[in-house]
Design a protein around this motif. Structure first.
Motif, PDB file in Angstrom:
ATOM      1  N   ARG A 151       1.108  -1.215  -0.053  1.00 25.56           N
ATOM      2  CA  ARG A 151       0.171  -0.186  -0.051  1.00 25.56           C
ATOM      3  C   ARG A 151       0.395   0.967   0.206  1.00 25.56           C
ATOM      4  O   ARG A 151       1.682   0.997   0.563  1.00 25.56           O
ATOM      5  CB  ARG A 151      -1.097   0.305   1.147  1.00 25.56           C
ATOM      6  CG  ARG A 151      -1.769   1.574   0.951  1.00 25.56           C
ATOM      7  CD  ARG A 151      -2.591   1.483   2.899  1.00 25.56           C
ATOM      8  NE  ARG A 151      -3.151   0.253   2.621  1.00 25.56           N
ATOM      9  CZ  ARG A 151      -4.860   0.446   2.406  1.00 25.56           C
ATOM     10  NH1 ARG A 151      -5.384   2.322   2.062  1.00 25.56           N
ATOM     11  NH2 ARG A 151      -6.159  -0.248   2.230  1.00 25.56           N
ATOM     12  N   GLU A 159      -6.494   9.232  -8.896  1.00 27.65           N
ATOM     13  CA  GLU A 159      -7.740   8.067  -9.558  1.00 27.65           C
ATOM     14  C   GLU A 159      -7.252   8.669 -11.098  1.00 27.65           C
ATOM     15  O   GLU A 159      -7.985   7.979 -12.353  1.00 27.65           O
ATOM     16  CB  GLU A 159      -9.649   8.567  -9.247  1.00 27.65           C
ATOM     17  CG  GLU A 159      -9.731   8.136  -7.968  1.00 27.65           C
ATOM     18  CD  GLU A 159     -10.835   9.014  -7.456  1.00 27.65           C
ATOM     19  OE1 GLU A 159     -11.957   8.736  -7.122  1.00 27.65           O
ATOM     20  OE2 GLU A 159     -10.977  10.183  -7.455  1.00 27.65           O
ATOM     21  N   THR A 182      -2.498   1.431 -14.049  1.00 26.93           N
ATOM     22  CA  THR A 182      -3.065   1.389 -13.792  1.00 26.93           C
ATOM     23  C   THR A 182      -4.045   0.449 -14.195  1.00 26.93           C
ATOM     24  O   THR A 182      -5.089   0.585 -12.964  1.00 26.93           O
ATOM     25  CB  THR A 182      -3.565   2.643 -12.742  1.00 26.93           C
ATOM     26  OG1 THR A 182      -3.377   3.777 -13.628  1.00 26.93           O
ATOM     27  CG2 THR A 182      -1.964   4.206 -11.955  1.00 26.93           C
ATOM     28  N   SER A 183      -4.443   0.126 -14.896  1.00 26.95           N
ATOM     29  CA  SER A 183      -5.443  -0.560 -15.657  1.00 26.95           C
ATOM     30  C   SER A 183      -4.484  -1.552 -15.102  1.00 26.95           C
ATOM     31  O   SER A 183      -5.308  -2.906 -15.402  1.00 26.95           O
ATOM     32  CB  SER A 183      -5.560  -0.461 -17.024  1.00 26.95           C
ATOM     33  OG  SER A 183      -3.517  -1.117 -17.882  1.00 26.95           O
ATOM     34  N   ASP A 185      -4.952  -5.916 -13.214  1.00 26.26           N
ATOM     35  CA  ASP A 185      -4.846  -6.483 -12.478  1.00 26.26           C
ATOM     36  C   ASP A 185      -3.979  -6.258 -10.857  1.00 26.26           C
ATOM     37  O   ASP A 185      -3.567  -6.828 -10.466  1.00 26.26           O
ATOM     38  CB  ASP A 185      -4.802  -8.272 -12.326  1.00 26.26           C
ATOM     39  CG  ASP A 185      -5.817  -7.884 -13.906  1.00 26.26           C
ATOM     40  OD1 ASP A 185      -6.607  -7.199 -14.296  1.00 26.26           O
ATOM     41  OD2 ASP A 185      -5.746  -8.841 -14.702  1.00 26.26           O
ATOM     42  N   ARG A 188      -6.002  -1.181  -7.102  1.00 24.47           N
ATOM     43  CA  ARG A 188      -7.265  -0.568  -6.489  1.00 24.47           C
ATOM     44  C   ARG A 188      -6.841   1.107  -6.035  1.00 24.47           C
ATOM     45  O   ARG A 188      -5.554   0.931  -4.929  1.00 24.47           O
ATOM     46  CB  ARG A 188      -7.809  -1.385  -6.066  1.00 24.47           C
ATOM     47  CG  ARG A 188      -7.428  -1.796  -4.760  1.00 24.47           C
ATOM     48  CD  ARG A 188      -8.349  -2.357  -3.912  1.00 24.47           C
ATOM     49  NE  ARG A 188      -8.442  -3.391  -2.585  1.00 24.47           N
ATOM     50  CZ  ARG A 188      -8.267  -2.665  -1.829  1.00 24.47           C
ATOM     51  NH1 ARG A 188      -8.978  -1.950  -0.894  1.00 24.47           N
ATOM     52  NH2 ARG A 188      -8.126  -2.909  -0.887  1.00 24.47           N
ATOM     53  N   VAL A 189      -7.612   1.538  -6.208  1.00 26.90           N
ATOM     54  CA  VAL A 189      -7.390   3.092  -5.238  1.00 26.90           C
ATOM     55  C   VAL A 189      -8.412   3.262  -3.944  1.00 26.90           C
ATOM     56  O   VAL A 189      -9.418   2.756  -4.291  1.00 26.90           O
ATOM     57  CB  VAL A 189      -7.897   4.703  -6.033  1.00 26.90           C
ATOM     58  CG1 VAL A 189      -7.377   5.878  -5.044  1.00 26.90           C
ATOM     59  CG2 VAL A 189      -7.292   4.185  -7.142  1.00 26.90           C
ATOM     60  N   ASP A 190      -7.961   3.229  -2.613  1.00 27.55           N
ATOM     61  CA  ASP A 190      -8.707   3.637  -1.795  1.00 27.55           C
ATOM     62  C   ASP A 190      -9.070   4.717  -1.176  1.00 27.55           C
ATOM     63  O   ASP A 190      -7.554   5.256  -1.056  1.00 27.55           O
ATOM     64  CB  ASP A 190      -8.014   2.356  -0.571  1.00 27.55           C
ATOM     65  CG  ASP A 190      -8.394   2.392   0.727  1.00 27.55           C
ATOM     66  OD1 ASP A 190      -9.437   3.339   0.845  1.00 27.55           O
ATOM     67  OD2 ASP A 190      -8.534   1.829   1.924  1.00 27.55           O
ATOM     68  N   ILE A 207      -2.668   3.810  -2.612  1.00 27.11           N
ATOM     69  CA  ILE A 207      -3.105   2.859  -3.901  1.00 27.11           C
ATOM     70  C   ILE A 207      -2.842   2.001  -3.032  1.00 27.11           C
ATOM     71  O   ILE A 207      -1.298   1.635  -2.798  1.00 27.11           O
ATOM     72  CB  ILE A 207      -2.379   3.350  -5.085  1.00 27.11           C
ATOM     73  CG1 ILE A 207      -2.440   4.673  -5.174  1.00 27.11           C
ATOM     74  CG2 ILE A 207      -2.120   2.836  -5.944  1.00 27.11           C
ATOM     75  CD1 ILE A 207      -1.786   5.363  -6.880  1.00 27.11           C
ATOM     76  N   GLU A 210      -2.503  -5.688  -5.058  1.00 27.14           N
ATOM     77  CA  GLU A 210      -2.521  -6.827  -4.843  1.00 27.14           C
ATOM     78  C   GLU A 210      -2.212  -8.194  -5.092  1.00 27.14           C
ATOM     79  O   GLU A 210      -2.362  -8.158  -6.692  1.00 27.14           O
ATOM     80  CB  GLU A 210      -4.580  -7.102  -4.417  1.00 27.14           C
ATOM     81  CG  GLU A 210      -4.116  -5.685  -3.134  1.00 27.14           C
ATOM     82  CD  GLU A 210      -6.098  -6.073  -3.016  1.00 27.14           C
ATOM     83  OE1 GLU A 210      -7.054  -6.790  -3.806  1.00 27.14           O
ATOM     84  OE2 GLU A 210      -6.719  -6.179  -2.169  1.00 27.14           O
TER      85      GLU A 210
END
Length: 378
Positions: A151, A159, A182-183, A185, A188-190, A207, A210
């Motif tokens: 993280r 975003e 950023t695309s 897999d 993700r943005v928290d 960000i 995973e």
């Protein structure tokens, strides 16, 4: 080094974007949301190619030119200007630190598609890596590349970004950097950036990664280069100089049109207001002169040792510029009086945003220590 496009073209583009940013700033700051229309305009404008070398299809901006353009953007809005700055400094320094094939691939998307990127290094436990420490974000070797898990905090423009440069620790204990679309897999943005004092519309969310696969071709080799510091500290210094300039410009506009009944003429005629404008202008001008002098010396030099010797001065320029912005916005707020505390004027936003400049590395103590050690020959 000069740009491959005439000065009036990139200057005109920066001035136009500054107006776009200024027009979007108030609403975005009030809602705490990214001004997506303004970001889209940034991507469409061609400015994402500004600091990309001409050999890769970009404008090939020199560092001093970048400082001029970035100050203009900062005078419009700090949140949006920082999004532009993070991408521009990354691509400006990439010419000295990235493999040519990787730079070519990312440059092409930035030039043709308006790709925006940012380097994410700070973490919840680590804080900024500027004072040392290994990131908790890990990179595990796998077939054909690496798997990244972790993280990152303060992902300015999260975003709206198209790629990230992620620092992660490998099993051997070293830290490597990876270019991650950023695309991909697992990215993700928290949305953690809520209710901040400053830069409310910067979208500086966490960000999360995973088990994100990154191929070997997207690894940036470890390389010590003064270029990263020079471009990043110029980005920060110039952006916040712009914030200070924006505040003074707003004060001037208000002072010319504000006519109290008891005075019968604009408050611009008051010596107190004139002194405030003069003091803020002087402080910002001194910081700008120092920054531009260092940037021009960098651009004029082709000697790696000479460039490295300028790094402490870039650190000092960052300190000088951010403190000048803090002072200028404070002066403007005081001079305008009670009206400055309301959203009717942009002064309270400039005042808040300027404070964020102090939190960017290097901190004042580190910047001054670097300069002092150099002068002492240590």
């Amino acid at each position: 080094m000069t740009t491959s496009v005439p000065r009036f073209l990139w200057l005109e583009r920066a001035e136009r974007l500054a107006r776009v940013f200024a027009n979007a700033a108030s609403q975005a700051d009030a809602t705490g949301e990214l001004a997506r229309g303004a970001v889209l305009e940034l991507k469409r404008s061609g400015h994402t190619a500004f600091t990309i070398p001409a050999a890769y299809g970009g404008d090939g901006a020199a560092l001093a030119e970048f400082a001029v353009a970035q100050e203009l953007l900062g005078s419009g809005d700090a949140s949006l200007a920082l999004i532009a700055a993070m991408h521009a400094h990354l691509m400006g320094s990439a010419r000295d630190t990235w493999p040519s094939d990787l730079l070519a691939r990312v440059a092409r998307r930035s030039v043709e598609d308006g790709w925006l990127g940012n380097a994410v290094a700070s973490e919840p436990e680590l804080g900024s890596p500027s004072r040392g420490g290994l990131p908790a974000t890990s990179a595990a070797p796998t077939h054909g590349g690496w798997k990244i898990t972790g993280r990152k905090t303060w992902g300015t423009g999260a975003e709206a970004l198209d790629f990230l440069v992620v620092s992660a620790a490998t099993p051997s204990g070293d830290v490597r950097r990876f270019v991650v679309p950023t695309s991909s897999d697992g990215v993700r943005v928290d949305p953690t950036w809520r209710g901040a004092l400053s830069l409310r519309a910067s979208g500086s969310h966490d960000i999360v990664f995973e088990q994100v696969f990154v191929p070997h071709k997207n690894v940036i080799p470890s390389k010590n280069s003064p270029s990263s510091s020079a471009w990043f500290w110029t980005a920060v210094a110039a952006t916040y100089l712009g914030v200070g300039v924006g505040a003074v410009d707003a004060l001037i506009a208000y002072a010319k049109q504000r006519v109290p009944t008891a005075l019968g003429e604009p408050i611009a005629t008051l010596p107190k207001v004139q002194e405030a404008v003069g003091r803020a202008t002087l402080e910002l001008g001194a910081a700008r002169t120092f920054l531009h002098d260092v940037a021009r010396r960098w651009d004029a030099s082709e000697d790696s040792q000479e460039k490295a010797s300028l790094v402490p001065s870039f650190a000092a320029a960052k300190s000088l510029a951010t403190n000048a912005a803090v002072s200028a916005t404070d002066i403007a707020l005081r001079a305008a009086g009670g009206a400055a505390l309301t959203p009717a004027l942009p002064l309270e936003r400039f005042f808040r945003d300027a404070r964020a400049g102090l939190t960017h590395p290097p901190s004042d103590d580190l910047a001054l220590t670097l300069l002092g050690k150099q002068r002492l020959g240590l």
